[in-house]
Design an enzyme around this catalytic site. Structure first.
Site, PDB file in Angstrom:
ATOM      1  N   CYS A 136       0.832  -1.210   0.000  1.00 57.67           N
ATOM      2  CA  CYS A 136       0.000   0.000   0.000  1.00 57.67           C
ATOM      3  C   CYS A 136       0.863   1.255   0.000  1.00 57.67           C
ATOM      4  O   CYS A 136       0.350   2.350  -0.210  1.00 57.67           O
ATOM      5  CB  CYS A 136      -0.934   0.014   1.207  1.00 57.67           C
ATOM      6  SG  CYS A 136      -0.069   0.003   2.779  1.00 57.67           S
TER       7      CYS A 136
ATOM      8  N   CYS B 277      -2.431  -3.625   8.620  1.00 58.45           N
ATOM      9  CA  CYS B 277      -2.043  -2.282   9.082  1.00 58.45           C
ATOM     10  C   CYS B 277      -1.494  -2.362  10.506  1.00 58.45           C
ATOM     11  O   CYS B 277      -0.578  -1.614  10.864  1.00 58.45           O
ATOM     12  CB  CYS B 277      -3.234  -1.329   9.040  1.00 58.45           C
ATOM     13  SG  CYS B 277      -4.192  -1.440   7.518  1.00 58.45           S
TER      14      CYS B 277
HETATM   15 FE1  FES Z   1      -1.549   0.264   4.291  1.00 59.92          FE
HETATM   16 FE2  FES Z   1      -3.327   0.378   6.179  1.00 59.92          FE
HETATM   17  S1  FES Z   1      -3.694   0.264   4.054  1.00 59.92           S
HETATM   18  S2  FES Z   1      -1.199   0.304   6.392  1.00 59.92           S
END
Ligand code: FES
Length: 145
Positions: A35, A104
């Site tokens: 991400c 996360c």
């Molecule tokens: Fe990457 Fe939460 S979406 S840490």
């Protein structure tokens, strides 16, 4: 049922210990390659106790809430205890996270560990490298921003 618990929302809206420690004894920076989120954790250690902790994150709401809770859980604790902090304990303390956001919380766990490792390295303290193995991302490829 709401997607996020009240505690997650509260820590997301009012994150604890945000910022930077200029005189940090250990700094850990970790990132999630998928991400692109990044987290930096600063710890101040006195006589084996984490006396202060701050974090910065360029990340999602769950990354903010989990790192906020992680700082609360390790502040005032012996450094060995901080090292044992698991993402599971952080998630439990927040009354849960949606499955696709569990990764996360791994970022928060890894940032704490990286800061402790940095502290050990800077102070020439021997440690078991096994304790610093990379966590498995439990939801590879499912960032679900
Ligand atoms: Fe990457 Fe939460 S979406 S840490």
């Amino acid at each position: 049922m709401a997607l996020y618990s009240d505690k997650v929302m509260e820590h997301f809206r009012n994150p604890r210990n945000v910022g930077k420690l200029d005189d940090a004894d250990g700094i850990g920076e970790v990132g999630n390659a998928k991400c692109g989120d990044i987290m930096r954790m600063y710890i101040k250690v006195d006589d084996g106790i984490i006396t202060d902790v701050k974090f910065n994150t360029f990340g999602c709401g769950s990354a903010i809430a989990t790192s906020s809770m992680a700082t609360e859980l390790i502040k005032g604790k012996p450094i060995e205890e901080a090292l044992e902090l698991s993402n599971k304990a952080v998630v439990e303390a927040l009354d849960g996270l949606p499955t696709h956001k569990i990764h996360c919380s791994v970022l928060a766990e890894e940032a704490v560990r990286a800061a402790v490792k940095d502290y050990y390295d800077k102070n020439g303290i021997a440690y078991d490298p096994e304790k610093f193995r990379e966590s498995e991302d439990p939801h590879e490829g499912s960032c679900g921003l």
